[in-house]
Write a protein that holds these residues in place. Structure first.
Motif, mmCIF file in Angstrom:
data_model
loop_
_atom_site.group_PDB
_atom_site.id
_atom_site.type_symbol
_atom_site.label_atom_id
_atom_site.label_comp_id
_atom_site.label_asym_id
_atom_site.label_seq_id
_atom_site.Cartn_x
_atom_site.Cartn_y
_atom_site.Cartn_z
ATOM 1 N N ALA A 1 -29.843 -28.098 -12.962
ATOM 2 C CA ALA A 1 -30.355 -27.108 -12.138
ATOM 3 C C ALA A 1 -29.513 -27.012 -10.852
ATOM 4 C CB ALA A 1 -31.619 -27.170 -11.929
ATOM 5 N N LEU A 2 -29.040 -25.637 -10.514
ATOM 6 C CA LEU A 2 -28.133 -25.657 -9.303
ATOM 7 C C LEU A 2 -28.333 -24.217 -8.909
ATOM 8 C CD1 LEU A 2 -25.019 -27.749 -10.059
ATOM 9 C CD2 LEU A 2 -26.268 -27.903 -7.923
ATOM 10 N N ASP A 3 -29.579 -23.612 -9.397
ATOM 11 C CA ASP A 3 -29.801 -22.046 -9.044
ATOM 12 C C ASP A 3 -30.105 -21.945 -7.445
ATOM 13 O OD1 ASP A 3 -32.038 -23.706 -10.245
ATOM 14 O OD2 ASP A 3 -33.138 -22.097 -9.051
ATOM 15 N N ASP A 4 -29.704 -20.837 -6.799
ATOM 16 C CA ASP A 4 -29.714 -20.727 -5.270
ATOM 17 C C ASP A 4 -29.020 -21.582 -4.465
ATOM 18 O OD1 ASP A 4 -32.398 -18.709 -5.501
ATOM 19 O OD2 ASP A 4 -33.060 -20.047 -6.405
ATOM 20 N N ASN A 5 -27.730 -21.869 -5.055
ATOM 21 C CA ASN A 5 -26.631 -22.492 -4.214
ATOM 22 C C ASN A 5 -25.395 -21.487 -3.944
ATOM 23 O OD1 ASN A 5 -27.127 -25.631 -3.712
ATOM 24 N ND2 ASN A 5 -28.273 -25.316 -5.396
ATOM 25 N N PRO A 6 -24.548 -21.713 -3.062
ATOM 26 C CA PRO A 6 -23.513 -20.924 -2.815
ATOM 27 C C PRO A 6 -22.329 -21.374 -4.067
ATOM 28 C CG PRO A 6 -23.545 -22.424 -1.206
ATOM 29 C CD PRO A 6 -24.849 -22.677 -1.862
ATOM 30 N N LEU A 7 -22.679 -21.631 -5.228
ATOM 31 C CA LEU A 7 -21.905 -22.246 -5.951
ATOM 32 C C LEU A 7 -20.761 -21.168 -6.496
ATOM 33 C CD1 LEU A 7 -22.179 -25.071 -7.812
ATOM 34 C CD2 LEU A 7 -23.011 -23.677 -9.437
#
Length: 343
Positions: free
Chosen positions: A133-139
């Motif tokens: 889970a890497l949601d809500d990152n500036p990925l």
């Protein structure tokens, strides 16, 4: 288990790690920014939750927790503190779930991938992951090496700056869910339709994809879900809660069935049959992931076809109204033996 969540803890005692028998530790929603070195004494730790604290970096001592299966460092500070993981975490080869939501990651942490020495792999990396889970990152992008995490089942990257899903995604044959709502992804590779166990693609709306109509002809309609702004955390919480509840109920029934089998020694459930699949309970466990673990998000509500109780879990940013989740009951499962029947 030890739950110290929702306190104002800002410092842990130096000998905190002496509680070496702990298997689950929840320290979310505190003010912790560093841990004592004794943390590496938690040799039996399976689940470690440090979400909603103020860590600028993940403690290297966590790399010593070789039994760890779940690690959560979501939402550190205001989301601008944590942007990388130490390479030493490659040693967590049993880790199945890594949650880094709401932080400052622009790229996937390198510790996910194997370390190579020429043509040889010296450390396997986090290749046992089932949930990332890497949601809500500036990925900004997904590394092509992500396919090394070949057991990955849930890729949660909504509310990021992703512009495309790399070709490596099409070789991840265990993928069941891909969350890409509220990203800049405008086109999906047609090969995604060939993923054998894919059961959910989460978008913002139909117009997010320029090739949506083409993909709809290749991917069954029930696999598409739509996530409105503000619903992500609520939706994923419900998906996980439903799966865990069903799994606990199934495990309890399996335990009762095994006790009944042990009491009935006249019947050997396996015998000489090498193709025995675990019986009805084994088949139910295999089908569990196809029944639970996610919910459909369609139109203006989050709903399920069956109704069992009603729980208000949050509100949407769009309407300000409560999001009501109808949680279905766990299906009744009957386990049969030759002479007995348990329910």
């Amino acid at each position: 288990d030890l739950d110290l969540s929702y306190n104002v803890i800002d410092k842990l005692p130096l000998d905190f790690g002496n509680i070496s028998t702990l298997t689950r530790l929840n320290l979310c929603h505190n003010r912790i920014e560093k841990t004592p070195r004794s943390l590496n004494c938690f040799e039996n730790m399976l689940d470690l939750n440090f979400s909603d604290n103020i860590f600028c970096e993940v403690p290297v001592e966590i790399a010593k927790l070789r039994s760890l299966k779940r690690l959560d460092f979501s939402r550190q500070g205001k989301g601008d503190l944590l942007e990388n993981l130490p390479l030493e975490l490659r040693s967590l080869q049993l880790l199945e779930e890594l949650r880094l939501s709401g932080n400052n990651f622009s790229y996937l942490p390198k510790c996910l991938f194997p370390e190579t020495d020429g043509t040889l792999i010296s450390e396997a990396g986090l290749t046992n992951l089932r949930v990332l889970a890497l949601d809500d990152n500036p990925l900004l992008g997904l590394d092509e090496n992500l396919a090394a995490c070949h057991k990955l089942e849930r890729l949660i990257v909504h509310n990021t700056k992703l512009r495309r899903l790399n070709k490596s995604i099409t070789f991840m044959y265990c993928l069941k869910e891909i969350w890409i709502a509220n990203t800049d992804i405008r086109k999906l590779d047609a090969a995604i339709a060939t993923l054998p166990v894919l059961r959910k693609l989460v978008l913002s709306h139909e117009d997010q994809l320029d090739n949506y109509n083409d993909m709809r002809r290749q991917i069954r309609s029930e696999l598409w879900s739509f996530l409105r702004p503000g619903e992500g955390e609520v939706a994923e919480f419900v998906a996980t809660a439903k799966y865990n509840e069903a799994k606990r109920a199934l495990d309890a029934r399996i335990a009762r069935s095994k006790r009944a089998e042990q009491a009935n020694t006249a019947w050997d459930p396996i015998g000489d049959d090498e193709d025995y699949d675990g019986g009805e309970e084994g088949r139910e466990r295999n089908n569990l992931d196809n029944t639970y673990g996610s919910i459909d998000l369609m139109d203006d509500t989050i709903d399920d076809s069956e109704t069992f109780g009603t729980t208000v879990l949050g509100s949407t940013k769009k309407t300000g109204k409560s999001v009501t989740i109808n949680v279905p009951p766990t299906p009744e499962i009957n386990f049969k033996t030759k002479h007995t029947r348990t329910k």
